[in-house]
Design an enzyme around this catalytic site. Structure first.
Site, short mmCIF file in Angstrom:
data_model
loop_
_atom_site.label_atom_id
_atom_site.label_comp_id
_atom_site.label_asym_id
_atom_site.label_seq_id
_atom_site.Cartn_x
_atom_site.Cartn_y
_atom_site.Cartn_z
N GLN A 113 0.65 -1.12 -0.38
CA GLN A 113 -0.10 -0.12 -0.21
C GLN A 113 0.74 1.26 0.55
O GLN A 113 2.07 1.59 0.68
CB GLN A 113 -1.06 -0.07 1.18
CG GLN A 113 -2.19 1.02 1.09
CD GLN A 113 -3.16 1.32 1.73
OE1 GLN A 113 -2.79 1.84 3.06
NE2 GLN A 113 -4.05 1.71 2.08
N TYR A 195 -5.15 12.00 2.92
CA TYR A 195 -4.22 11.61 1.95
C TYR A 195 -4.67 12.35 1.00
O TYR A 195 -4.94 12.56 0.44
CB TYR A 195 -3.32 10.75 2.57
CG TYR A 195 -3.59 10.17 4.49
CD1 TYR A 195 -2.90 10.51 4.84
CD2 TYR A 195 -4.45 8.59 4.53
CE1 TYR A 195 -3.00 9.76 6.74
CE2 TYR A 195 -4.47 7.96 5.74
CZ TYR A 195 -3.52 8.98 6.80
OH TYR A 195 -3.79 8.74 8.23
N ARG A 242 -7.30 2.20 -2.87
CA ARG A 242 -7.92 2.22 -2.07
C ARG A 242 -9.15 3.53 -1.74
O ARG A 242 -8.49 4.60 -1.48
CB ARG A 242 -7.83 1.64 -0.66
CG ARG A 242 -8.59 1.39 0.75
CD ARG A 242 -7.50 0.80 1.69
NE ARG A 242 -8.54 0.11 2.52
CZ ARG A 242 -9.23 -0.01 4.31
NH1 ARG A 242 -7.84 0.95 4.45
NH2 ARG A 242 -9.77 -0.77 3.98
N ARG A 346 -8.11 -5.26 11.82
CA ARG A 346 -8.04 -5.25 13.38
C ARG A 346 -8.12 -6.51 14.40
O ARG A 346 -7.05 -7.13 15.16
CB ARG A 346 -10.00 -4.77 14.51
CG ARG A 346 -9.62 -2.98 14.03
CD ARG A 346 -10.80 -2.17 14.74
NE ARG A 346 -11.62 -2.30 13.73
CZ ARG A 346 -12.90 -1.85 14.10
NH1 ARG A 346 -13.24 -1.25 15.58
NH2 ARG A 346 -13.53 -1.76 13.00
C1 PHB Z 1 -3.64 6.36 11.05
O1 PHB Z 1 -2.02 5.28 10.76
O2 PHB Z 1 -4.53 5.67 11.95
C2 PHB Z 1 -4.12 5.74 9.81
C3 PHB Z 1 -3.41 5.29 8.65
C4 PHB Z 1 -3.70 4.46 6.82
C5 PHB Z 1 -5.52 5.24 7.68
C6 PHB Z 1 -6.07 5.72 8.12
C7 PHB Z 1 -5.26 5.78 9.42
O3 PHB Z 1 -5.96 5.27 6.01
#
Ligand code: PHB
Length: 409
Positions: A113, A195, A242, A346
């Site tokens: 990613q 991002y 994504r 998770r």
């Molecule tokens: C995070 O590091 O908290 C994080 C990273 C990427 C994401 C969402 C959260 O897409």
């Protein structure tokens, strides 16, 4: 009560994704873990580490499973957090190759990613690493990032057209080539959660008046140019993206529905697919999660149903698929179109054998502990139920660089 296993369902039917055939439709989706190691030669901590090698090998144990790595910086300019791996240098690429080889040795698959923080970055770290702090427009996501930028004396700047060109043709292009040298099965562009690429797509973060802003078509331009350029240097079947159409985090908010913007973008990808340039998969974050927070089901604003109406290729959907355990009705319904993969994050952290457990005995799933997600030590990483220290030295196990010896690119 035992939870109903997914053994005899479509989830365990093989499926072709890009050029590979997965044995099952459960995917490990990206999780930031902050276990990259410092390189001996430079500032920053961006080398894939020995702990990460062990970690991904463990999660590859069910043959034919797809893992997506934690978000990984495409360049130094993409950064702005410590402890995150990168794939910008030869040393980083060689370390990743060891991880990829270990996953392939278990007959599983792995996607890299690719991350560029943009305006969400911590400006103090960019400053320390001698980098610029850039975004489509000068709009800080929140008071905290603005404050950090002021403290660092590094203001957010609007990307110029030559800088945009360089991001596509240098930063991402080099990372994509490196990912292929390391043997990754896919290069997944992180296009979610506010991002840099996602911040082009939203009006709340993109107020440009040139060809990269102002209309749905213009806001999609950066992403499409990026995908088109990368498709000339790696096979499109190895490319993936994504998206998080419903995530209102990190300064992203919607005055109107996100569906027109995201439908246009996906429709453009489908047009490319119809011309023989089909991406490996499109990953979407379900509205049941908002970044690191689980949304209340009653507060959920929308649905990703529109995605499969526009995009006819492989879709990967992720976000709180355990909410209706033990029935897992949502998983069964979502995979029923025959071209959908379901992502877990998770529960993959606390269950390296998640795929086997979901197949045979979901009642044995171990609950995760979020407090351990972002720690620099090994406790809660490779030793979820074990010890965080080395038996021999009795020292805490922290991430060390992967030895680059005997890796030929
Ligand atoms: C995070 O590091 O908290 C994080 C990273 C990427 C994401 C969402 C959260 O897409």
């Amino acid at each position: 009560m035992s939870k109903s296993p997914l053994k005899d369902t479509l989830v365990f039917e093989p499926i072709q994704v890009g050029d590979v055939t997965l044995s099952n439709r459960i995917v490990y989706c990206p999780t930031t873990r902050f276990r990259a190691a410092k390189s001996p030669n430079e500032i920053g901590a961006h080398l894939p580490s020995d702990l990460m090698l062990e970690y991904y090998s463990q999660r590859a144990q069910y043959p034919g499973t797809l893992l997506v790595t934690e978000a990984t910086f495409v360049s130094r300019g993409a950064g702005g957090y410590d402890g995150i791996p990168a794939i910008a240098t030869e040393e980083e690429t060689k370390a990743w190759k060891k991880i990829v080889d270990a996953v392939h040795a278990k007959k599983s698959f792995i996607s890299l990613q690719a991350w560029f923080l943009g305006r969400v970055a911590d400006a103090r770290i960019l400053k320390k690493e001698g980098q610029k702090y850039v975004a489509p427009s000068v709009i800080y996501p929140d008071g905290r990032t603005k404050h950090l930028s002021e403290k660092a004396g590094l203001p957010l700047t609007e990307l110029s057209i030559p800088e945009i060109h360089d991001l596509i043709h240098k930063d991402y292009a080099i990372a994509a080539k490196n990912a292929m040298s390391a043997g990754f099965d896919f290069f997944e562009i992180h296009f979610a959660h506010g991002y840099l690429p996602d911040s082009f797509l939203h009006e709340s973060s993109n107020q440009r008046t040139d060809k990269y802003g102002g209309t749905i078509e213009n806001r999609a331009r950066f992403g499409l140019e990026l995908i088109d350029h990368l498709s000339t240097i790696i096979p499109p079947s190895k490319l993936a993206i994504r998206l998080s159409p419903w995530a209102e985090i990190q300064g992203i908010y919607e005055e109107t529905s996100p569906i027109p913007q995201f439908s246009y973008f996906l429709d453009q990808l489908q047009k490319r697919a119809n011309n023989g340039q089909e991406l490996g998969y499109v990953s979407v974050v379900e509205p049941r999660v908002q970044g690191v927070v689980t949304a209340d089901l009653e507060d959920m604003k929308g649905s990703n149903q529109f995605v499969e109406e526009v995009w006819k290729g492989i879709t990967l959907r992720a976000g709180n698929y355990t909410y209706d355990a033990p029935e897992f009705k949502q998983i069964k319904e979502d995979v029923s179109n025959g071209r959908t993969l379901v992502g877990f994050s998770r529960y993959f952290i606390s269950n390296p054998d998640l795929v086997s457990k979901l197949k045979n005995d979901p009642s044995s799933l171990v609950k995760y502990n979020r407090e351990l997600f972002y720690q620099p030590y090994n406790w809660g990483y490779n030793t979820y139920d074990g010890k965080d220290y080395d038996e021999d030295t009795e020292k805490k196990r922290v991430a060390k660089p992967i030895q680059r010896s005997e890796v030929n690119l």
